[in-house]
Motif scaffolding. Sequence first.
Motif, short mmCIF file in Angstrom:
data_model
loop_
_atom_site.label_atom_id
_atom_site.label_comp_id
_atom_site.label_asym_id
_atom_site.label_seq_id
_atom_site.Cartn_x
_atom_site.Cartn_y
_atom_site.Cartn_z
N UNK A 76 -2.05 0.53 4.42
CA UNK A 76 -0.41 1.01 3.96
C UNK A 76 -0.71 2.35 2.99
N UNK A 77 -1.64 2.52 2.24
CA UNK A 77 -1.79 3.87 1.64
C UNK A 77 -2.41 4.96 2.59
N UNK A 108 0.74 -3.67 -11.07
CA UNK A 108 0.52 -2.15 -10.98
C UNK A 108 2.22 -1.61 -10.99
N UNK A 122 1.96 1.55 -3.42
CA UNK A 122 0.70 2.07 -4.18
C UNK A 122 0.72 3.60 -4.17
N UNK A 123 0.96 4.01 -2.84
CA UNK A 123 0.75 5.55 -2.59
C UNK A 123 1.83 6.25 -3.43
N UNK A 173 -3.50 -3.40 1.72
CA UNK A 173 -2.80 -2.42 0.93
C UNK A 173 -3.52 -0.76 1.17
N UNK A 196 0.27 6.37 4.89
CA UNK A 196 1.06 7.05 4.12
C UNK A 196 0.68 8.15 3.31
N UNK A 218 1.39 10.09 -10.00
CA UNK A 218 0.56 9.97 -11.03
C UNK A 218 -0.57 11.00 -11.08
N UNK A 219 -1.29 10.97 -9.63
CA UNK A 219 -2.62 11.49 -9.58
C UNK A 219 -2.46 12.68 -8.60
N UNK A 220 -1.40 12.64 -7.71
CA UNK A 220 -1.09 14.23 -7.04
C UNK A 220 -0.27 15.10 -8.02
N UNK A 237 -2.92 8.80 2.02
CA UNK A 237 -4.05 8.79 1.09
C UNK A 237 -5.33 8.37 1.92
N UNK A 240 0.76 -1.04 0.16
CA UNK A 240 -0.05 -0.11 0.08
C UNK A 240 0.64 1.29 0.03
N UNK A 241 1.89 1.11 0.55
CA UNK A 241 2.87 2.43 0.76
C UNK A 241 3.45 2.59 -0.72
N UNK A 261 3.25 5.56 -6.63
CA UNK A 261 2.94 5.99 -7.56
C UNK A 261 1.62 6.86 -7.72
N UNK A 262 0.67 6.87 -6.86
CA UNK A 262 -0.37 7.67 -6.65
C UNK A 262 0.04 9.19 -6.58
N UNK A 263 0.88 9.06 -5.94
CA UNK A 263 1.89 10.38 -5.58
C UNK A 263 2.02 11.24 -6.74
N UNK A 304 -6.40 4.19 -11.44
CA UNK A 304 -5.62 4.15 -10.39
C UNK A 304 -6.49 4.83 -9.16
#
Lengths: 344, 331
Positions: B69-70, A186, A144-145, B66, B73, A151-153, B75, A141-142, A147-149, B51
């Motif tokens: 975890x997001x 991902x 995932x965050x 997951x 950090x 690509x999205x943010x 989200x 999850x970290x 790539x989110x940071x 996404x």
Amino acid sequence: MSYPKKVELPLTNCNQINLTKHKLLVLYEDMLLGRNFEDMCAQMYYKGKMFGFVHLYNGQEAVSTGVIKLLDSKDYVCSTYRDHVHALSKGVPSQNVMAELFGKETGCSRGRGGSMHIFSAPHNFLGGFAFIAEGIPVATGAAFQSIYRQQVLKEPGELRVTACFFGDGTTNNGQFFECLNMAVLWKLPIIFVVENNQWAIGMAHHRSSSIPEIHKKAEAFGLPGIEVDGMDVLAVRQVAEKAVERARQGQGPTLIEALTYRFRGHSLADPDELRSRQEKEAWVARDPIKKLKKHILDNQIASSDELNDIQSSVKIDLEQSVEFAMSSPEPNISELKRYLFADN
Amino acid sequence: MSKVFMFDALRAATDEEMEKDLTVCVIGEDVGHYGGSYKVTKDLHSKYGDLRVLDTPIAENSFTGMAIGAAITGLRPIVEGMNMSFLLLAFNQISNNAGMLRYTSGGNFTLPLVIRGPGGVGRQLGAEHSQRLEAYFQAIPGLKIVACSTPYNAKGLLKSAIRDNNPVVFFEHVLLYNLQEEIPEDEYLIPLDKAEVVRKGKDITILTYSRMRHHVTEALPLLLNDGYDPEVLDLISLKPLDIDSISVSVKKTHRVLIVEECMKTAGIGAELIAQINEHLFDELDAPVVRLSSQDIPTPYNGSLEQATVIQPHQIIDAVKNIVNSSKTITT
């Protein structure tokens, strides 16, 4: 896939890595800190200063140091119940880890966590997970965050990398396989680091895994699986460097299987009756700290005086950590329920 | 005002919060291209991308972990349980990490996380898809548990849950998605921790939640016709219980009937009775009665299933019994 399917063992040709003296000494100091911290824990445990289950990392230092010392402060590390040394490598001050083990308010988890629940948000140290495999999804999850940071943010800067550590026993658990799958799907910037110390408490690895070569399991999920001598910090670092680079560039995860050994029992409560003396002696002879020391001295990178100075400073640091932990206040009973919920 | 289905109200809540805050994302099985098993996330993936509306493999414990975890950090994930029952497979992540991690870490991390989806006994879905998990989750420290029951409260509560900095387990009821109601077009929020007074009355306090609220309202006309005047509270928050609102009501009526869909043993009603004993014993004119579903796996057969959960006629009988028997004591 461009990665080699099989890496020849052992990956121990240290001279291949052209590390500066400074970097080598950082590795040496980090391993010494890990080893001495754990020895101090054993002392304090037997003196009745720390409680519960305490799992020591002695023997495995090359893995923590070899991987984590490559990471930036913004990168993440996720660990297991054998977590003290990973936290130290990530930069959590030894005094706060020690104070946590003493159950003090100044501990990195404010005395609420204990040995198996070391956390430090300022150091992006995610824990400290006491059940087998449950940290892997959290680490995923970290990642995932990350790539989110990006690509999205649309945050500028490089991808933050997550290093997720766990043992050989964990690789028989579903969360391991589920997260390998998702991380590849991902292209998550994560490194799965298996510390294969051959034993899950009393269960020998070959008795619990249908295919004991853990790195080979990566192929089924489509990620590089690399086996490395986990008693050689430079070999671990060499392999990890590629994995970090790959993650940083957005090319996805890597599985590293580091072959290592714990010099002590599973925990300080483990009578350690199943592992043979010959087996233990064979691994102790391959002590990763002695190996790096020999490398440094043989190649005249630093003098033994310089190495002794490092040893002394580590010793002083740990004495101060114990002093800090001893003199720190206990958590206040009136704050028993604090931290259960966050304010809105 | 516009008339909307409950699934649309939930979708609108998610959409509005995703539009407002880029860190809000949805994670779960078939939430993206498929639009969610009950269409709560319909078309959101085409607006926000794959996404932010992440279709996951069928790996409940791992994708819940997951999301945790997001969340720690930075989200604000919303996990959809395709059916809340499947989250039994994520029990470890929900308990050890969603519920306990903030405390165990001594406040190092916050967990702004919503775990939502269809729960409850549906229509002949069989035992595994007809679970009553609110009682299973209520013992986990560090979780807030909410049950919505109307399109209006579903929207306002979900928005509040997404903005909450703590893990919220959010129960929707599988049989309520097609309820229709006029709701305001302007933005509104509903607090997570306040019970809703569905009807004011003076004879007895009926405590209920989720679908059982509608069985209670179905029973009301007959009760009113027969001269009974019950007060109905929809608990909304199953953890923590809104004991303040319950107190106000019980101090007025002095009688309590609990109507719940979870099983009797160690259910929400069991906890309610304990708390009412602790806080309001002297106010009671009669023992608290609970109508709960049976302590059995939900059977498939329609008649057996009906007999497993409480029906309106049982509510009518119980109200009459409690009010009549305690009247003779007090007069």
